[in-house]
Motif scaffolding. Structure first.
Motif, PDB file in Angstrom:
ATOM      1  N   THR A  30     -58.147 105.752  91.655  1.00 11.51           N
ATOM      2  CA  THR A  30     -56.874 105.474  92.309  1.00 11.51           C
ATOM      3  C   THR A  30     -56.751 104.000  92.656  1.00 11.51           C
ATOM      4  OG1 THR A  30     -56.733 107.725  93.196  1.00 11.51           O
ATOM      5  CG2 THR A  30     -55.454 106.026  94.325  1.00 11.51           C
ATOM      6  N   VAL A  31     -57.844 103.383  93.108  1.00  8.81           N
ATOM      7  CA  VAL A  31     -57.825 101.935  93.375  1.00  8.81           C
ATOM      8  C   VAL A  31     -57.417 101.189  92.108  1.00  8.81           C
ATOM      9  CG1 VAL A  31     -59.183  99.919  94.052  1.00  8.81           C
ATOM     10  CG2 VAL A  31     -59.571 102.107  95.197  1.00  8.81           C
ATOM     11  N   ALA A  32     -58.020 101.556  90.979  1.00 11.03           N
ATOM     12  CA  ALA A  32     -57.703 100.891  89.709  1.00 11.03           C
ATOM     13  C   ALA A  32     -56.255 101.137  89.308  1.00 11.03           C
ATOM     14  CB  ALA A  32     -58.651 101.372  88.618  1.00 11.03           C
ATOM     15  N   ASP A  33     -55.781 102.381  89.455  1.00  7.01           N
ATOM     16  CA  ASP A  33     -54.394 102.713  89.104  1.00  7.01           C
ATOM     17  C   ASP A  33     -53.406 101.909  89.949  1.00  7.01           C
ATOM     18  OD1 ASP A  33     -55.209 104.558  87.245  1.00  7.01           O
ATOM     19  OD2 ASP A  33     -54.782 106.313  88.507  1.00  7.01           O
ATOM     20  N   LEU A  34     -53.640 101.896  91.256  1.00  7.27           N
ATOM     21  CA  LEU A  34     -52.716 101.219  92.160  1.00  7.27           C
ATOM     22  C   LEU A  34     -52.734  99.709  91.953  1.00  7.27           C
ATOM     23  CD1 LEU A  34     -53.315 103.265  95.454  1.00  7.27           C
ATOM     24  CD2 LEU A  34     -51.415 103.479  93.836  1.00  7.27           C
ATOM     25  N   ALA A  35     -53.902  99.167  91.624  1.00 10.17           N
ATOM     26  CA  ALA A  35     -53.987  97.730  91.338  1.00 10.17           C
ATOM     27  C   ALA A  35     -53.154  97.380  90.112  1.00 10.17           C
ATOM     28  CB  ALA A  35     -55.442  97.322  91.135  1.00 10.17           C
ATOM     29  N   ARG A  36     -53.238  98.215  89.093  1.00  9.59           N
ATOM     30  CA  ARG A  36     -52.468  97.977  87.866  1.00  9.59           C
ATOM     31  C   ARG A  36     -50.977  98.111  88.127  1.00  9.59           C
ATOM     32  NH1 ARG A  36     -54.847 101.397  85.277  1.00  9.59           N
ATOM     33  NH2 ARG A  36     -53.388 103.162  85.463  1.00  9.59           N
ATOM     34  N   GLU A  37     -50.588  99.128  88.887  1.00  8.18           N
ATOM     35  CA  GLU A  37     -49.171  99.365  89.145  1.00  8.18           C
ATOM     36  C   GLU A  37     -48.548  98.282  90.015  1.00  8.18           C
ATOM     37  OE1 GLU A  37     -49.136 103.219  90.892  1.00  8.18           O
ATOM     38  OE2 GLU A  37     -49.816 104.244  89.068  1.00  8.18           O
ATOM     39  N   SER A  38     -49.332  97.751  90.957  1.00  6.90           N
ATOM     40  CA  SER A  38     -48.792  96.769  91.907  1.00  6.90           C
ATOM     41  C   SER A  38     -49.026  95.331  91.484  1.00  6.90           C
ATOM     42  CB  SER A  38     -49.420  96.996  93.283  1.00  6.90           C
ATOM     43  OG  SER A  38     -50.828  96.724  93.251  1.00  6.90           O
ATOM     44  N   GLY A  39     -49.834  95.136  90.437  1.00  5.64           N
ATOM     45  CA  GLY A  39     -50.154  93.782  90.013  1.00  5.64           C
ATOM     46  C   GLY A  39     -51.210  93.118  90.865  1.00  5.64           C
ATOM     47  N   TYR A  40     -51.963  93.895  91.617  1.00  2.00           N
ATOM     48  CA  TYR A  40     -53.038  93.330  92.449  1.00  2.00           C
ATOM     49  C   TYR A  40     -54.106  92.729  91.528  1.00  2.00           C
ATOM     50  CZ  TYR A  40     -56.836  93.113  95.875  1.00  2.00           C
ATOM     51  OH  TYR A  40     -57.869  92.702  96.684  1.00  2.00           O
ATOM     52  N   PRO A  41     -54.423  91.440  91.690  1.00  2.00           N
ATOM     53  CA  PRO A  41     -55.228  90.749  90.672  1.00  2.00           C
ATOM     54  C   PRO A  41     -56.718  90.626  90.960  1.00  2.00           C
ATOM     55  CG  PRO A  41     -54.229  89.150  92.124  1.00  2.00           C
ATOM     56  CD  PRO A  41     -53.851  90.503  92.671  1.00  2.00           C
ATOM     57  N   ASP A  42     -57.186  91.055  92.116  1.00  3.31           N
ATOM     58  CA  ASP A  42     -58.503  90.617  92.578  1.00  3.31           C
ATOM     59  C   ASP A  42     -59.630  91.630  92.426  1.00  3.31           C
ATOM     60  OD1 ASP A  42     -57.395  88.180  93.327  1.00  3.31           O
ATOM     61  OD2 ASP A  42     -56.837  88.940  95.318  1.00  3.31           O
ATOM     62  N   LEU A  43     -59.388  92.768  91.792  1.00  2.00           N
ATOM     63  CA  LEU A  43     -60.469  93.744  91.642  1.00  2.00           C
ATOM     64  C   LEU A  43     -61.612  93.156  90.815  1.00  2.00           C
ATOM     65  CD1 LEU A  43     -58.906  97.260  90.948  1.00  2.00           C
ATOM     66  CD2 LEU A  43     -59.717  96.311  93.106  1.00  2.00           C
ATOM     67  N   PRO A  44     -62.858  93.429  91.187  1.00  2.00           N
ATOM     68  CA  PRO A  44     -63.990  92.927  90.399  1.00  2.00           C
ATOM     69  C   PRO A  44     -64.095  93.582  89.034  1.00  2.00           C
ATOM     70  CG  PRO A  44     -64.743  94.360  92.171  1.00  2.00           C
ATOM     71  CD  PRO A  44     -63.287  94.110  92.414  1.00  2.00           C
ATOM     72  N   THR A  45     -63.548  94.797  88.887  1.00  2.00           N
ATOM     73  CA  THR A  45     -63.512  95.521  87.613  1.00  2.00           C
ATOM     74  C   THR A  45     -62.431  96.582  87.709  1.00  2.00           C
ATOM     75  OG1 THR A  45     -64.743  96.980  86.106  1.00  2.00           O
ATOM     76  CG2 THR A  45     -65.346  97.060  88.434  1.00  2.00           C
ATOM     77  N   THR A  46     -61.876  96.967  86.579  1.00  2.00           N
ATOM     78  CA  THR A  46     -60.844  98.011  86.581  1.00  2.00           C
ATOM     79  C   THR A  46     -61.374  99.341  86.058  1.00  2.00           C
ATOM     80  OG1 THR A  46     -60.086  97.280  84.405  1.00  2.00           O
ATOM     81  CG2 THR A  46     -58.952  96.369  86.334  1.00  2.00           C
ATOM     82  N   ASP A  47     -62.645  99.387  85.674  1.00  2.00           N
ATOM     83  CA  ASP A  47     -63.273 100.637  85.244  1.00  2.00           C
ATOM     84  C   ASP A  47     -63.680 101.436  86.482  1.00  2.00           C
ATOM     85  OD1 ASP A  47     -64.786 102.243  82.989  1.00  2.00           O
ATOM     86  OD2 ASP A  47     -66.203 101.971  84.653  1.00  2.00           O
ATOM     87  N   ALA A  48     -63.244 102.695  86.561  1.00  2.00           N
ATOM     88  CA  ALA A  48     -63.450 103.486  87.775  1.00  2.00           C
ATOM     89  C   ALA A  48     -64.924 103.652  88.114  1.00  2.00           C
ATOM     90  CB  ALA A  48     -62.782 104.856  87.628  1.00  2.00           C
TER      91      ALA A  48
END
Length: 363
Positions: A30-48
């Motif tokens: 969900t963190v990865a999904d919401l980051a993609r949907e909102s354009g949040y750029p700072d996740l260290p990785t997008t793989d769950a």
């Protein structure tokens, strides 16, 4: 016959959770999904899967301050009504799947305003998610609205708690780094809540010592203590005997609930290990101890897993786990009739069935 419960058996037990942070239990996917949907750029990785590992590793540092840094990402993607509702709904599902029948989940509305939401919109979004999730998955969830102790919005948040207390907000809390930010900084909010006959808990005795606990109780009037681990500093042990200081004696005599989170307490340095966690001694001394998760994502845990660790380390059986659970339900901010109904109609019968269905003796 008394038996040592297994993790799978513990998952089936009707459990109660009082200390769980909404932004600390988000599903990695969900963190990865919401980051993609909102354009949040700072996740260290997008793989769950990799993201889960990152959160757990970053939290396992022995520092409360470093532990709290991991929340920048979960909070960062929880800035819309849709995101907050989804996270609350999934939280209800995850807790129900772990056998929890009643939970109080806390969050800080002031941390979800970056994209223009109002405090009221935040609260209503979370309540909506929990209402739908609770209805679909058969769990009762109350929320605690939290003020950040290093900010100056505690009165606003306290008023929010009172405004929404008939809609699902069951109480108030303050959280954040304890050192340098004593609870007495927010005394006006606590006095307001007392005048309004409202419930509140205070994070105290986790990252700081006895003065934090003393202020939370004697100056602020806390109903419960978030963590309260450092109450152990007021207990002297000599062999099989324990001598309680004035504060520890007061906490026990007044049956002030301790919202302990074993794995999290080890990660933040409040305890050296599960085996050395004060919960073992405090249970023997009959303090009002409850077992909690704190942050399920960061600690990679669930309430069932917390119980299983205590079973492994302290040799607890069903009677002990029921004792912790009844403590929690007694200490909840739900109405008395609801607490009584769950204790006598759900918790005790559920534990009785599990207790007598096992055949494996304790070692």
């Amino acid at each position: 016959m008394n038996v040592r419960p297994t993790l799978e058996e513990i998952r089936r037990a009707p459990k109660v959770l009082l200390h769980d942070h909404l932004d600390g239990g988000v599903r990695p996917g969900t963190v990865a999904d919401l980051a993609r949907e909102s354009g949040y750029p700072d996740l260290p990785t997008t793989d769950a899967d990799n993201l889960r590992e990152w959160f757990e590793a970053a939290a396992d540092s022995g520092s409360l301050e470093r532990y709290l840094e991991t929340f920048s990402h979960t909070v960062g993607v929880m800035q819309s009504v849709e995101a907050l509702t989804r996270v609350a709904y999934e939280c209800a599902e995850d807790l129900a799947n772990d056998g929890i029948v009643y939970a109080e989940v806390r969050y800080a509305p002031e941390q979800h305003l970056r994209d223009g939401l109002s405090l009221e919109q935040v609260v209503e979004a979370v309540l909506d998610g929990f209402e739908r999730g609770g209805r679909e998955f058969g769990i009762r969830v109350g929320t605690l609205v939290t003020a950040m102790r290093h900010q100056a919005r505690s009165m606003e948040i306290a008023e929010l708690a009172v405004r929404y207390r008939d809609a699902g907000v069951v109480g108030f809390d303050i959280a954040g780094a304890e050192a340098g930010y004593p609870p007495t900084r927010h005394l006006d909010a606590f006095e307001y809540l007392q005048r309004e006959n409202a419930h509140f808990t205070i994070h105290a005795g986790e990252g700081f010592g006895l003065p934090s606990i003393w202020q939370a109780i004697q100056w602020c009037g806390a109903d419960r203590l978030g963590h309260g681990v450092r109450i152990i500093d007021d207990i002297k042990v000599d062999g099989d005997r324990a001598r309680l200081g004035r504060l520890a004696d007061y906490v026990r005599d007044k049956r002030i609930p301790l919202e302990m989170c074993p794995t999290s307490n080890v990660q933040t340095g409040a305890a050296k290990s599960i085996a050395e966690h004060p919960i073992g001694l405090l249970r023997r001394l009959s303090f009002r101890v409850t077992v909690n998760t704190d942050n399920r994502l960061m600690s990679g845990t669930s309430l069932s897993e917390e119980f299983a660790k205590l079973v492994e380390v302290f040799g607890y059986g069903w009677d002990d786990l029921q004792w912790f659970t009844v403590n929690a339900m007694k200490s909840a901010f739900a109405p008395f009739t609801d607490r009584l109904e769950l204790i006598n109609g759900v918790i005790k019968p559920g534990f009785a069935q599990l207790k007598w269905s096992g055949t494996r003796p304790l070692a």
